[in-house]
Every structure is written in C-alpha cells, then in structure tokens.
Design a protein around this motif. Structure first.
Motif, mmCIF file in Angstrom:
data_model
loop_
_atom_site.group_PDB
_atom_site.id
_atom_site.type_symbol
_atom_site.label_atom_id
_atom_site.label_comp_id
_atom_site.label_asym_id
_atom_site.label_seq_id
_atom_site.Cartn_x
_atom_site.Cartn_y
_atom_site.Cartn_z
ATOM 1 N N ALA A 25 -72.072 40.116 28.450
ATOM 2 C CA ALA A 25 -71.699 40.153 29.922
ATOM 3 C C ALA A 25 -70.746 38.902 29.448
ATOM 4 O O ALA A 25 -70.870 37.582 28.985
ATOM 5 N N TYR A 26 -69.496 38.909 30.305
ATOM 6 C CA TYR A 26 -68.545 38.170 29.920
ATOM 7 C C TYR A 26 -68.915 37.337 31.922
ATOM 8 O O TYR A 26 -68.421 38.482 32.574
ATOM 9 N N ALA A 27 -67.765 36.399 32.236
ATOM 10 C CA ALA A 27 -68.048 35.861 33.521
ATOM 11 C C ALA A 27 -66.697 35.776 34.201
ATOM 12 O O ALA A 27 -66.693 36.144 35.139
ATOM 13 N N SER A 28 -65.855 36.383 33.300
ATOM 14 C CA SER A 28 -64.778 36.340 33.555
ATOM 15 C C SER A 28 -64.236 37.016 32.831
ATOM 16 O O SER A 28 -64.470 37.168 32.065
ATOM 17 N N LEU A 29 -62.774 37.454 33.354
ATOM 18 C CA LEU A 29 -62.050 38.854 33.200
ATOM 19 C C LEU A 29 -60.948 38.018 31.276
ATOM 20 O O LEU A 29 -60.979 38.337 30.316
ATOM 21 N N LYS A 30 -60.789 36.847 31.946
ATOM 22 C CA LYS A 30 -59.997 35.830 31.045
ATOM 23 C C LYS A 30 -61.069 35.316 29.357
ATOM 24 O O LYS A 30 -60.548 34.912 29.022
#
Length: 144
Positions: free
Chosen positions: A63-68
C-alpha cells in the motif's frame, strides 16, 4: 457543458488497455465495498495498487500513502472517497500521468472531472468499475 461519461465502447477500450489500477481509499477490511471490488478486479487479472496511508499491504500488494508515492506507471485511478475529497486526487492523478480517473458509484465531482480532463485523462464518474468490467468484458480481457 454538462459532464457525460464516455460511451460504453470507449469504457470497454479503456478497460481492455488497463493493466494497473490504483485504488484510492482501498480498505483492508474484507467487508468493505472497496475491498470486495478491488479483490474481484484483481481476480480478473488487473494489478491492484492500494492507496491507503493506514495500511502496509492490502490484497497482497504494498500500500502507498498517496498516488505520488507509487514508483511505477498507473493506468486507472479508481476512487473510493467522498465526492468532496476528489479534486486533490484528480490533481495527483494528472501529476503521476495516469490515463483515467474513475470515480466509483455515488462519487461525482465536476471540479475533479475538469481537473482530470484538462490534464488529458479520461474521466468516468458514478460508475462501478467491477460492474462495467463484468458487462463489457465478461470473459476477461483479450490479449493482443
């Protein structure tokens, strides 16, 4: 001019060309709609990228915190967030070079749509990606 979703033929083409779907608001709770839909899309062969700052992995994917924070290309940004939270997501989708901003069933925001359209993205609002995929590609994607 009022927003209109792409034609069914265009949505089918988008799905056929999609490999990677970043799911913003993907829950790690299997009882949540976002989890069930992402799991179904994963089972159909799409790579699911969870975007959730409160999880490490979901559906076996980092999982990533944000798209960027995603270090590879994303085809579709599928959004499970309330409508009022979507304009900054649209901005990030443009910034990372996504091809399509997809706001799930019940999620509509003209500002987010305009941001994405101005950034060159396809925009689909108030439609469920799993339903569209099931109707338009019932036997899966054709490989070229």
């Amino acid at each position: 001019m009022a927003f209109a979703n792409p034609s069914r033929d265009e949505i089918k083409r988008i799905l056929e060309e999609t490999e990677t779907i970043a799911v913003v608001g993907l829950s790690d709770n299997p009882e949540r709609t976002s989890h069930m839909i992402a799991q179904a899309m994963q089972a159909k062969g799409y790579r699911i990228v969870p975007v959730n700052p409160n999880a490490e992995t979901i559906l076996g994917e980092q999982a990533y915190a944000s798209l960027k924070d995603i270090p590879f290309p994303v085809d579709v940004v599928d959004v499970f967030r309330r409508s009022e939270f979507t304009p900054p997501i649209a901005e990030e989708a443009v910034a990372i070079g996504a091809k399509t901003l997809w706001l799930q069933l019940g999620v509509v925001n003209d500002e987010a749509a305009e941001i994405a359209l101005q950034g060159g993205l396809n925009v689909i609002m108030d439609r469920c990606i799993k339903v569209e995929d099931s109707i338009l590609l019932p036997h899966g994607k054709t490989k070229s």
